[in-house]
Write a protein that holds these residues in place. Structure first.
Motif, short mmCIF file in Angstrom:
data_model
loop_
_atom_site.label_atom_id
_atom_site.label_comp_id
_atom_site.label_asym_id
_atom_site.label_seq_id
_atom_site.Cartn_x
_atom_site.Cartn_y
_atom_site.Cartn_z
N LEU A 3 28.44 88.99 -90.15
CA LEU A 3 27.17 89.66 -90.39
C LEU A 3 27.18 90.29 -91.77
O LEU A 3 28.08 91.05 -92.11
CB LEU A 3 26.94 90.72 -89.31
CG LEU A 3 25.71 91.61 -89.46
CD1 LEU A 3 24.45 90.76 -89.37
CD2 LEU A 3 25.71 92.67 -88.38
N LYS A 4 26.18 89.95 -92.60
CA LYS A 4 26.18 90.42 -93.98
C LYS A 4 24.83 91.04 -94.32
O LYS A 4 23.78 90.45 -94.09
CB LYS A 4 26.48 89.24 -94.92
CG LYS A 4 26.69 89.64 -96.37
CD LYS A 4 26.95 88.42 -97.25
CE LYS A 4 28.30 87.79 -96.97
NZ LYS A 4 28.59 86.72 -97.95
N ASP A 97 22.43 84.47 -99.12
CA ASP A 97 23.29 84.14 -97.97
C ASP A 97 23.53 85.35 -97.06
O ASP A 97 24.40 85.32 -96.20
CB ASP A 97 24.63 83.56 -98.43
CG ASP A 97 25.47 84.56 -99.21
OD1 ASP A 97 24.89 85.56 -99.68
OD2 ASP A 97 26.69 84.34 -99.34
N CYS A 98 22.72 86.41 -97.25
CA CYS A 98 22.83 87.58 -96.38
C CYS A 98 21.92 87.43 -95.16
O CYS A 98 21.00 86.61 -95.14
CB CYS A 98 22.47 88.85 -97.15
SG CYS A 98 23.70 89.31 -98.41
N ASP A 99 22.21 88.23 -94.13
CA ASP A 99 21.43 88.17 -92.90
C ASP A 99 20.27 89.16 -92.90
O ASP A 99 19.30 88.99 -92.16
CB ASP A 99 22.33 88.49 -91.69
CG ASP A 99 23.47 87.49 -91.57
OD1 ASP A 99 23.19 86.33 -91.25
OD2 ASP A 99 24.63 87.89 -91.80
N ALA A 100 20.37 90.21 -93.72
CA ALA A 100 19.34 91.23 -93.78
C ALA A 100 19.44 91.95 -95.12
O ALA A 100 20.44 91.83 -95.83
CB ALA A 100 19.48 92.23 -92.63
N LYS A 191 15.53 77.58 -87.32
CA LYS A 191 16.68 77.10 -88.08
C LYS A 191 16.25 76.50 -89.42
O LYS A 191 16.82 76.79 -90.46
CB LYS A 191 17.45 76.06 -87.26
CG LYS A 191 18.73 75.59 -87.93
CD LYS A 191 19.52 74.64 -87.03
CE LYS A 191 20.80 74.19 -87.71
NZ LYS A 191 21.58 73.26 -86.84
N GLY A 194 15.16 79.17 -91.83
CA GLY A 194 16.30 79.84 -92.44
C GLY A 194 16.91 79.03 -93.57
O GLY A 194 17.43 79.58 -94.54
N GLN A 197 16.12 79.53 -97.27
CA GLN A 197 16.83 80.61 -97.98
C GLN A 197 15.89 81.49 -98.80
O GLN A 197 16.12 81.76 -99.98
CB GLN A 197 17.93 80.04 -98.87
CG GLN A 197 19.13 79.52 -98.11
CD GLN A 197 20.33 79.30 -98.99
OE1 GLN A 197 20.27 78.52 -99.95
NE2 GLN A 197 21.42 79.98 -98.72
N LEU A 202 14.13 87.48 -95.04
CA LEU A 202 15.20 88.25 -94.41
C LEU A 202 14.64 89.53 -93.78
O LEU A 202 13.79 90.19 -94.38
CB LEU A 202 16.28 88.61 -95.43
CG LEU A 202 17.04 87.45 -96.05
CD1 LEU A 202 17.96 87.95 -97.16
CD2 LEU A 202 17.85 86.70 -94.99
N LEU A 280 18.58 92.91 -86.35
CA LEU A 280 19.01 91.52 -86.23
C LEU A 280 19.13 91.06 -84.79
O LEU A 280 19.57 89.93 -84.53
CB LEU A 280 20.35 91.35 -86.96
CG LEU A 280 20.27 91.53 -88.48
CD1 LEU A 280 21.66 91.66 -89.08
CD2 LEU A 280 19.53 90.37 -89.12
N HIS A 299 24.24 87.86 -80.13
CA HIS A 299 22.80 88.09 -80.14
C HIS A 299 22.32 88.51 -78.75
O HIS A 299 22.86 88.06 -77.74
CB HIS A 299 22.06 86.82 -80.56
CG HIS A 299 22.22 86.48 -82.00
ND1 HIS A 299 23.16 85.56 -82.44
CD2 HIS A 299 21.59 86.94 -83.11
CE1 HIS A 299 23.09 85.46 -83.75
NE2 HIS A 299 22.15 86.29 -84.18
#
Length: 366
Positions: A3-4, A97-100, A191, A194, A197, A202, A280, A299
Motif C-alpha cells: 500500500l503506497k 504508481d501510488c494507491d492514494a 481494472k 486503473g 494511471q 486516485l 482505500l 480489502h
C-alpha cells in the motif's frame, strides 16, 4: 499487500516534516525553501494496531509483525508543474504508481516560514495542486487518444474499444474542470480504469497541517478544508506536523504524557493512517501463534481464499477452509483453546467474507 500513499502539496506546507514524523527518521530534509526534496523519499511505516499487542500477549508470541504502509514524499509542486515549472513532471510521474494521495494543506500562520504564493489560503493551495494534476492527466490522455482511436476503429480490438471509452469518460471530467475520480466508472471497468494511471483518479485525503494550539480541534483554516472535503465526498484529517515530529522522538511513556498535556488521545498520524485505510476500503485480519502475531491487510469484502492469498498465492490456490475466531471472542476467552471450547472457533469455507479483526488459521493443499 503493498500500500503506497503519496504526500503532495505546495512547498513549505509541512510535507517533509510530516513524512519525517511518519517514518520517525530525518531522511527527508525539511528546510525553509522550495524544492529541498530533490528525490522522492519513501518510507515504510508500521500501521498502529493495539489489537495485535493484545493477541500476542495472550498467545505468548515471540514476535509481533504489524501491517505496513508506504509513504512517498513528493517534492513541492508549484503553479505550472504540469508544464515543467519547479521540478515539474519528473515528480508527477512518481505519484502514478501510488494507491492514494494525501494533499497537505498549510493551515497555520508563521512569518518565519515563507509561502511560495505569498499568502495563507489552504483552499487556493488545494486548487493549484488539483489543477496541476488535472492538466497533467489531460495532456497524457490527449497524447494517447489518436493512437487508441485508430486501433479501436481499424482493428476492432475489444480492449482498445474499452480503453477509448474510458479515456473519453476521463476527458469529459477533466475538460469540465473536474478530477477523473468524479467519473462514474462501472465496477467491471475498475481494472482497466486503473491502468490509465491517472493522477486525479486516485482516492484523495486532505491533511490539514495546523499550529500546535489547534492540534486538538483545528482552526478556521482547517474548517474550510473540512467543508471542501465534505463537498468532494472526501475525508480530512487535522494534524500538527511539528507536534508529530516531536512525538516521534519520545519513548512510549513520554509520548502518552505529552499527548495528555496537549489534550490529544492519540498521535494524529494514527488518525491519518486509519483514514487512509478507510479511503482505500481496507481492513485487517490476524494470524496468531507462539512464533509470531501478525496483522494482514485485505480489502473489505475479500473472501477467505483471497485473504489467504495475501500470505502466499499457494494458500489461495489450495484453500480448503479457514479456522476463524472473532477478535472479541479470542480476547474474552483467553485464546484459541478457550474459544474452541466455547464453540467460538468456526470452520469457514470459500464463500466466507472476512470480517475486520478475524483471527484466522488456513488449511490448504499444496
Amino acid at each position: 499487500m503493498a500500500l503506497k500513499v503519496a504526500i503532495v502539496g505546495l512547498p513549505n506546507v509541512g510535507k517533509s516534516t510530516l513524512f519525517n514524523a511518519l517514518t520517525q527518521t530525518a531522511s527527508a530534509q525539511a528546510a525553509n525553501y522550495p524544492f529541498c526534496t530533490i528525490e522522492p523519499n519513501t518510507g515504510d511505516v508500521a500501521v498502529p494496531e493495539a489489537r495485535l499487542n493484545a493477541l500476542a500477549a495472550i498467545a505468548g508470541s515471540k514476535e509481533i509483525i504489524p501491517a505496513r504502509i508506504n509513504f512517498v514524499d513528493i517534492a513541492g509542486l508549484v503553479r505550472g508543474a504540469s508544464k515543467g515549472e519547479g521540478l515539474g513532471n519528473q515528480f508527477l510521474a512518481n505519484i502514478r504508481d501510488c494507491d492514494a494521495v494525501a494533499f497537505v494543506a498549510r493551515c497555520f500562520e508563521d512569518g518565519d516560514i515563507t509561502h511560495v504564493e505569498g499568502r495563507i489560503d489552504p483552499l487556493a493551495d488545494l486548487e493549484i495542486i488539483e489543477m496541476e494534476l488535472m492538466l497533467a492527466d489531460l495532456e497524457s490522455l490527449e497524447k494517447r487518444l489518436p493512437n487508441v482511436e485508430k486501433r479501436a476503429k481499424s482493428g476492432g480490438d475489444k480492449d482498445m474499444i474499452a480503453t477509448l471509452r474510458l479515456i473519453n469518460l476521463a476527458l469529459e471530467q477533466l475538460r469540465a474542470g473536474r478530477p477523473a475520480r468524479a467519473a462514474d466508472v462501472p465496477k467491471e471497468d475498475a481494472k482497466a480504469w486503473g491502468m490509465l494511471q491517472l493522477l486525479t483518479s486516485l482516492p484523495a485525503l486532505y491533511v490539514c497541517n495546523v499550529d500546535e494550539g489547534s492540534a486538538d480541534k483545528g482552526n478556521k483554516f482547517s474548517d474550510l478544508v473540512a467543508e471542501r472535503a465534505k463537498a468532494d465526498n472526501a475525508k480530512s484529517v487535522v494534524i500538527s506536523a511539528q507536534i508529530e515530529s516531536e512525538i516521534a522522538l519520545l519513548d512510549e511513556a513520554e509520548r502518552a504524557e505529552f499527548l495528555e498535556t496537549l489534550g490529544l488521545e492519540e498521535p494524529g498520524l494514527n488518525r491519518l493512517i486509519r483514514e487512509a485505510y478507510k479511503l482505500l476500503g481496507l481492513q485487517t485480519y490476524f494470524t496468531v501463534g507462539p512464533k509470531e502475531a501478525r496483522a494482514w491487510t485485505i480489502h473489505v469484502g475479500d473472501t477467505a481464499p483471497q485473504a489467504a492469498g495475501v500470505i502466499h498465492t499457494d494458500f489461495e490456490k489450495g484453500f480448503i477452509r479457514a479456522e476463524t475466531i472473532a477478535y472479541e471472542d479470542y480476547v474474552k476467552l483467553n485464546g484459541e483453546g478457550g474459544a474452541k471450547e466455547a464453540g467460538k472457533m468456526r470452520s469457514e469455507g470459500k464463500e466466507y467474507v472476512v470480517k475486520d479483526g478475524d483471527v484466522m488459521n488456513f488449511r490448504f493443499n499444496v
